[in-house]
Design an enzyme around this catalytic site. Structure first.
Site, PDB file in Angstrom:
ATOM      1  N   THR A 204       0.696   5.165 -38.113  1.00 43.15           N
ATOM      2  CA  THR A 204       0.240   3.810 -38.410  1.00 43.15           C
ATOM      3  C   THR A 204      -1.259   3.757 -38.686  1.00 43.15           C
ATOM      4  O   THR A 204      -2.025   4.575 -38.145  1.00 43.15           O
ATOM      5  CB  THR A 204       0.576   2.884 -37.210  1.00 43.15           C
ATOM      6  OG1 THR A 204      -0.068   1.631 -37.394  1.00 43.15           O
ATOM      7  CG2 THR A 204       0.093   3.466 -35.884  1.00 43.15           C
ATOM      8  N   ASP A 205      -1.671   2.762 -39.453  1.00 44.60           N
ATOM      9  CA  ASP A 205      -3.115   2.549 -39.673  1.00 44.60           C
ATOM     10  C   ASP A 205      -3.798   2.001 -38.418  1.00 44.60           C
ATOM     11  O   ASP A 205      -5.031   1.993 -38.337  1.00 44.60           O
ATOM     12  CB  ASP A 205      -3.351   1.618 -40.876  1.00 44.60           C
ATOM     13  CG  ASP A 205      -2.772   0.215 -40.691  1.00 44.60           C
ATOM     14  OD1 ASP A 205      -2.074  -0.043 -39.685  1.00 44.60           O
ATOM     15  OD2 ASP A 205      -3.010  -0.634 -41.571  1.00 44.60           O
ATOM     16  N   GLU A 206      -2.992   1.558 -37.430  1.00 42.92           N
ATOM     17  CA  GLU A 206      -3.594   0.975 -36.219  1.00 42.92           C
ATOM     18  C   GLU A 206      -4.376   1.998 -35.409  1.00 42.92           C
ATOM     19  O   GLU A 206      -5.176   1.625 -34.547  1.00 42.92           O
ATOM     20  CB  GLU A 206      -2.520   0.343 -35.325  1.00 42.92           C
ATOM     21  CG  GLU A 206      -1.837  -0.810 -35.985  1.00 42.92           C
ATOM     22  CD  GLU A 206      -1.101  -1.739 -35.019  1.00 42.92           C
ATOM     23  OE1 GLU A 206      -1.306  -1.632 -33.799  1.00 42.92           O
ATOM     24  OE2 GLU A 206      -0.338  -2.573 -35.513  1.00 42.92           O
TER      25      GLU A 206
ATOM     26  N   TYR B 224       0.167   0.596 -27.705  1.00 37.59           N
ATOM     27  CA  TYR B 224       0.966   1.114 -28.824  1.00 37.59           C
ATOM     28  C   TYR B 224       0.135   2.055 -29.701  1.00 37.59           C
ATOM     29  O   TYR B 224       0.516   3.203 -29.944  1.00 37.59           O
ATOM     30  CB  TYR B 224       1.526  -0.046 -29.670  1.00 37.59           C
ATOM     31  CG  TYR B 224       2.005   0.406 -31.040  1.00 37.59           C
ATOM     32  CD1 TYR B 224       3.141   1.198 -31.171  1.00 37.59           C
ATOM     33  CD2 TYR B 224       1.289   0.074 -32.196  1.00 37.59           C
ATOM     34  CE1 TYR B 224       3.563   1.646 -32.429  1.00 37.59           C
ATOM     35  CE2 TYR B 224       1.703   0.514 -33.445  1.00 37.59           C
ATOM     36  CZ  TYR B 224       2.836   1.295 -33.556  1.00 37.59           C
ATOM     37  OH  TYR B 224       3.248   1.744 -34.788  1.00 37.59           O
TER      38      TYR B 224
ATOM     39  N   LYS C 149       0.425   6.138 -30.439  1.00 40.66           N
ATOM     40  CA  LYS C 149       0.621   6.719 -31.782  1.00 40.66           C
ATOM     41  C   LYS C 149      -0.521   7.692 -32.098  1.00 40.66           C
ATOM     42  O   LYS C 149      -0.305   8.744 -32.698  1.00 40.66           O
ATOM     43  CB  LYS C 149       0.696   5.621 -32.858  1.00 40.66           C
ATOM     44  CG  LYS C 149       1.941   4.750 -32.799  1.00 40.66           C
ATOM     45  CD  LYS C 149       3.250   5.504 -33.026  1.00 40.66           C
ATOM     46  CE  LYS C 149       3.449   5.926 -34.455  1.00 40.66           C
ATOM     47  NZ  LYS C 149       4.812   6.491 -34.684  1.00 40.66           N
TER      48      LYS C 149
HETATM   49  P1  NAD Z   1      11.627  -0.075 -35.027  1.00 38.36           P
HETATM   50  O1  NAD Z   1      11.127  -0.535 -33.708  1.00 38.36           O
HETATM   51  O2  NAD Z   1      12.268  -1.058 -35.943  1.00 38.36           O
HETATM   52  O3  NAD Z   1      12.673   1.111 -34.829  1.00 38.36           O
HETATM   53  C1  NAD Z   1      12.438   2.168 -33.943  1.00 38.36           C
HETATM   54  C2  NAD Z   1      13.727   2.989 -33.840  1.00 38.36           C
HETATM   55  O4  NAD Z   1      13.477   4.102 -32.954  1.00 38.36           O
HETATM   56  C3  NAD Z   1      14.908   2.214 -33.243  1.00 38.36           C
HETATM   57  O5  NAD Z   1      16.082   2.482 -33.967  1.00 38.36           O
HETATM   58  C4  NAD Z   1      15.010   2.755 -31.823  1.00 38.36           C
HETATM   59  O6  NAD Z   1      16.331   2.693 -31.298  1.00 38.36           O
HETATM   60  C5  NAD Z   1      14.546   4.188 -32.026  1.00 38.36           C
HETATM   61  N1  NAD Z   1      14.025   4.786 -30.780  1.00 38.36           N
HETATM   62  C6  NAD Z   1      13.115   4.234 -29.932  1.00 38.36           C
HETATM   63  N2  NAD Z   1      12.909   5.061 -28.883  1.00 38.36           N
HETATM   64  C7  NAD Z   1      13.702   6.150 -29.086  1.00 38.36           C
HETATM   65  C8  NAD Z   1      13.927   7.349 -28.376  1.00 38.36           C
HETATM   66  N3  NAD Z   1      13.302   7.606 -27.213  1.00 38.36           N
HETATM   67  N4  NAD Z   1      14.783   8.268 -28.886  1.00 38.36           N
HETATM   68  C9  NAD Z   1      15.423   8.030 -30.057  1.00 38.36           C
HETATM   69  N5  NAD Z   1      15.270   6.891 -30.777  1.00 38.36           N
HETATM   70  C10 NAD Z   1      14.409   5.972 -30.298  1.00 38.36           C
HETATM   71  O7  NAD Z   1      10.379   0.628 -35.729  1.00 38.36           O
HETATM   72  P2  NAD Z   1       9.924   0.597 -37.260  1.00 38.36           P
HETATM   73  O8  NAD Z   1       9.183  -0.648 -37.530  1.00 38.36           O
HETATM   74  O9  NAD Z   1      11.080   0.971 -38.104  1.00 38.36           O
HETATM   75  O10 NAD Z   1       8.857   1.792 -37.226  1.00 38.36           O
HETATM   76  C11 NAD Z   1       9.260   3.135 -37.468  1.00 38.36           C
HETATM   77  C12 NAD Z   1       8.060   4.042 -37.328  1.00 38.36           C
HETATM   78  O11 NAD Z   1       7.057   3.644 -38.248  1.00 38.36           O
HETATM   79  C13 NAD Z   1       7.391   4.002 -35.956  1.00 38.36           C
HETATM   80  O12 NAD Z   1       6.997   5.314 -35.632  1.00 38.36           O
HETATM   81  C14 NAD Z   1       6.179   3.122 -36.148  1.00 38.36           C
HETATM   82  O13 NAD Z   1       5.142   3.477 -35.271  1.00 38.36           O
HETATM   83  C15 NAD Z   1       5.817   3.438 -37.581  1.00 38.36           C
HETATM   84  N6  NAD Z   1       5.131   2.360 -38.298  1.00 38.36           N
HETATM   85  C16 NAD Z   1       5.718   1.137 -38.403  1.00 38.36           C
HETATM   86  C17 NAD Z   1       5.079   0.131 -39.145  1.00 38.36           C
HETATM   87  C18 NAD Z   1       5.677  -1.243 -39.307  1.00 38.36           C
HETATM   88  O14 NAD Z   1       5.018  -2.097 -39.902  1.00 38.36           O
HETATM   89  N7  NAD Z   1       6.876  -1.503 -38.842  1.00 38.36           N
HETATM   90  C19 NAD Z   1       3.840   0.400 -39.749  1.00 38.36           C
HETATM   91  C20 NAD Z   1       3.255   1.656 -39.559  1.00 38.36           C
HETATM   92  C21 NAD Z   1       3.931   2.646 -38.858  1.00 38.36           C
HETATM   93  O1  DAU Z   2      -0.402  -1.835 -39.093  1.00 37.88           O
HETATM   94  C1  DAU Z   2       0.806  -1.181 -38.866  1.00 37.88           C
HETATM   95  C2  DAU Z   2       1.494  -1.778 -37.655  1.00 37.88           C
HETATM   96  O2  DAU Z   2       1.980  -3.053 -38.062  1.00 37.88           O
HETATM   97  C3  DAU Z   2       2.627  -0.943 -37.110  1.00 37.88           C
HETATM   98  O3  DAU Z   2       2.129   0.285 -36.639  1.00 37.88           O
HETATM   99  C4  DAU Z   2       3.375  -1.648 -35.993  1.00 37.88           C
HETATM  100  O4  DAU Z   2       4.508  -0.897 -35.612  1.00 37.88           O
HETATM  101  C5  DAU Z   2       3.821  -2.998 -36.493  1.00 37.88           C
HETATM  102  O5  DAU Z   2       4.393  -3.712 -35.435  1.00 37.88           O
HETATM  103  C6  DAU Z   2       2.645  -3.779 -37.084  1.00 37.88           C
HETATM  104  O6  DAU Z   2       1.721  -4.167 -36.031  1.00 37.88           O
HETATM  105  P1  DAU Z   2       1.038  -5.624 -35.993  1.00 37.88           P
HETATM  106  O7  DAU Z   2       0.697  -5.921 -34.620  1.00 37.88           O
HETATM  107  O8  DAU Z   2      -0.020  -5.729 -37.032  1.00 37.88           O
HETATM  108  O9  DAU Z   2       2.302  -6.488 -36.524  1.00 37.88           O
HETATM  109  P2  DAU Z   2       2.900  -7.896 -36.043  1.00 37.88           P
HETATM  110  O10 DAU Z   2       3.945  -8.266 -37.035  1.00 37.88           O
HETATM  111  O11 DAU Z   2       3.254  -7.895 -34.617  1.00 37.88           O
HETATM  112  O12 DAU Z   2       1.658  -8.862 -36.244  1.00 37.88           O
HETATM  113  C7  DAU Z   2       1.079  -9.053 -37.520  1.00 37.88           C
HETATM  114  C8  DAU Z   2      -0.060 -10.034 -37.346  1.00 37.88           C
HETATM  115  O13 DAU Z   2       0.488 -11.324 -37.042  1.00 37.88           O
HETATM  116  C9  DAU Z   2      -1.002  -9.700 -36.207  1.00 37.88           C
HETATM  117  O14 DAU Z   2      -2.314 -10.119 -36.569  1.00 37.88           O
HETATM  118  C10 DAU Z   2      -0.498 -10.556 -35.055  1.00 37.88           C
HETATM  119  C11 DAU Z   2       0.041 -11.793 -35.768  1.00 37.88           C
HETATM  120  N1  DAU Z   2       1.187 -12.460 -35.123  1.00 37.88           N
HETATM  121  C12 DAU Z   2       2.258 -11.712 -34.750  1.00 37.88           C
HETATM  122  C13 DAU Z   2       3.345 -12.294 -34.160  1.00 37.88           C
HETATM  123  C14 DAU Z   2       4.527 -11.478 -33.712  1.00 37.88           C
HETATM  124  C15 DAU Z   2       1.177 -13.832 -34.951  1.00 37.88           C
HETATM  125  O15 DAU Z   2       0.197 -14.522 -35.308  1.00 37.88           O
HETATM  126  N2  DAU Z   2       2.267 -14.415 -34.359  1.00 37.88           N
HETATM  127  C16 DAU Z   2       3.342 -13.712 -33.936  1.00 37.88           C
HETATM  128  O16 DAU Z   2       4.288 -14.318 -33.371  1.00 37.88           O
END
Ligand code: NAD
Ligand code: DAU
Length: 336
Positions: free
Chosen positions: A123-125, A150, A154
């Site tokens: 992630t970019d975080e 989180y 990561k």
């Molecule tokens: P998600 O939370 O939707 O899905 C995570 C999946 O991992 C689920 O299916 C869960 O059951 C599985 N999992 C969790 N713990 C586990 C374990 N111990 N063993 C096996 N499986 C397990 O997540 P996502 O949004 O699809 O993100 C996927 C990946 O991408 C993550 O590594 C996250 O850090 C990264 N990422 C996500 C975003 C985003 O915006 N969603 C952005 C940047 C990076």
């Molecule tokens: O940047 C990549 C990341 O993006 C991933 O690594 C994470 O897995 C993914 O969850 C996401 O993280 P954020 O915290 O940026 O995403 P989220 O959707 O939770 O929040 C996006 C923005 O919106 C953030 O500034 C918080 C705000 N927010 C979020 C929620 C859930 C709100 O204002 N209200 C809300 O209810």
């Protein structure tokens, strides 16, 4: 080629498996997933009968399960993680366990089984927070500065992946991407929560002043970036993957969704801010563009419309997801 996908029942993993099997129908995929609250086999209903797809229900922290899933695997694409920042504030434990220890178990198994590529989805975080007025963007050279449990977990996993490459020669690649949105996203993240709340006639909770900025990436563009990294990426390298967005504050992103859904800003409810809330993310994806020829194909507004339409057309999916445990989480997170 046989690929082991971890976390393939989650949002991005499920989109990736569908994407890959469509583009590479003769490859086979094993999906190893623990099915936490975020894992949902309904996300893969379309391909469950595909003879090149199989599912292993298990935990990446369990060396025995991991070992058995590695048979004949050449490539691993590692998505499995606890992924929601707000949940990492409520309870960091599973983040430390899965994201750090689970990645370590997978790295050891990858060495043992001699995999040809370990691709780590990050992630970019990990780069921390930019100032709102800043024109700076994260690059592959930006120092790590994670600020939530989180992102710290990561960051730790990224360091372990790189260490296994430098020390043991494991052939790895890493991608650090920005905020994904699209079909099958668990409705705890801003976009999916906002769209499904509006469909339910509920208010949309926006944290703080709503001016925080994210760099929105359509999930299909992300899948394509991972495909290119697997096919053409250089071993040992990191690639940043971001969206086509200009700086869009959260309240503006929400307003665009409300407009698409024929609602107005009265539906926004400003709520207590997230502790340690990162102000801004912005990703410079010029390395992956120059070296691998990737750029996002979807504009923000076009992808937003497709996403809204998907949730409108898949009411049974999100209604099911929003029942049960979700209700307790929502109450705990938003009741005050
Ligand atoms: P998600 O939370 O939707 O899905 C995570 C999946 O991992 C689920 O299916 C869960 O059951 C599985 N999992 C969790 N713990 C586990 C374990 N111990 N063993 C096996 N499986 C397990 O997540 P996502 O949004 O699809 O993100 C996927 C990946 O991408 C993550 O590594 C996250 O850090 C990264 N990422 C996500 C975003 C985003 O915006 N969603 C952005 C940047 C990076
Ligand atoms: O940047 C990549 C990341 O993006 C991933 O690594 C994470 O897995 C993914 O969850 C996401 O993280 P954020 O915290 O940026 O995403 P989220 O959707 O939770 O929040 C996006 C923005 O919106 C953030 O500034 C918080 C705000 N927010 C979020 C929620 C859930 C709100 O204002 N209200 C809300 O209810």
């Amino acid at each position: 080629m046989k690929i082991l996908v971890t976390g393939g029942a989650g949002f991005i993993g499920a989109n990736f498996i569908q994407y890959w099997l469509k583009k590479h129908p003769s490859d086979s995929i094993v999906n190893l997933d623990k099915l936490t609250y975020a894992g949902n086999l309904e996300n893969l209903a379309q391909i469950k009968e595909n003879k090149n797809y199989s599912f292993v229900h298990g935990d990446i922290c369990d060396p025995k399960v991991v070992d058995s899933a590695f048979e004949k695997v050449e490539t691993i694409v590692h998505f499995a993680a606890d992924s929601h920042v707000d949940r990492s504030i409520l309870d960091p434990d599973p983040f430390i366990k899965t994201n750090i220890e689970g990645t370590y178990v997978l790295l050891k198994a990858s060495l043992k089984h001699g995999v040809k590529r370990f691709h780590h989805v990050s992630t970019d975080e990990v780069f921390g927070s930019l100032d709102i007025e800043s024109k700076e963007k994260f690059t592959e050279k930006t120092p790590y500065d994670p600020r939530s449990p989180y992102s710290a977990s990561k960051a730790a996993s990224d360091h372990l992946v790189r260490a296994f490459h430098e020390t043991f020669g494991l052939p790895i690649t890493i991608s650090n991407c920005s905020n994904n949105f699209g079909p099958y996203q668990f409705p705890e993240k801003l976009m999916s929560l906002c769209i499904t709340n509006i469909l339910e006639g509920k208010k949309v909770p926006v944290y703080g002043d709503g001016l925080n900025i994210r760099d929105w990436l359509y999930v299909e563009d992300h899948c394509e970036a991972i495909e290119l990294i697997l096919e053409k990426g250089a071993v040992g390298e990191t690639y940043l993957v971001g969206g086509l967005t200009e700086d869009i504050p959260n309240k503006e992103a929400v307003s665009r969704i409300l407009k698409l859904m024929e609602k107005d800003e009265k539906e926004i409810e400003y709520v207590k801010d997230r502790p340690g809330h990162d102000r801004k993310y912005s990703v410079d994806w010029s390395k992956i563009k120059t070296e691998l020829g990737w750029e996002p194909k979807h504009s923000f507004d076009q992808a937003l419309k497709e996403t809204v339409d998907w949730y409108k057309n898949n009411e049974a999916w999100w209604k099911h997801v929003k029942s049960g445990e979700y209700k307790n989480y929502y109450k705990q997170q938003y009741s005050s």
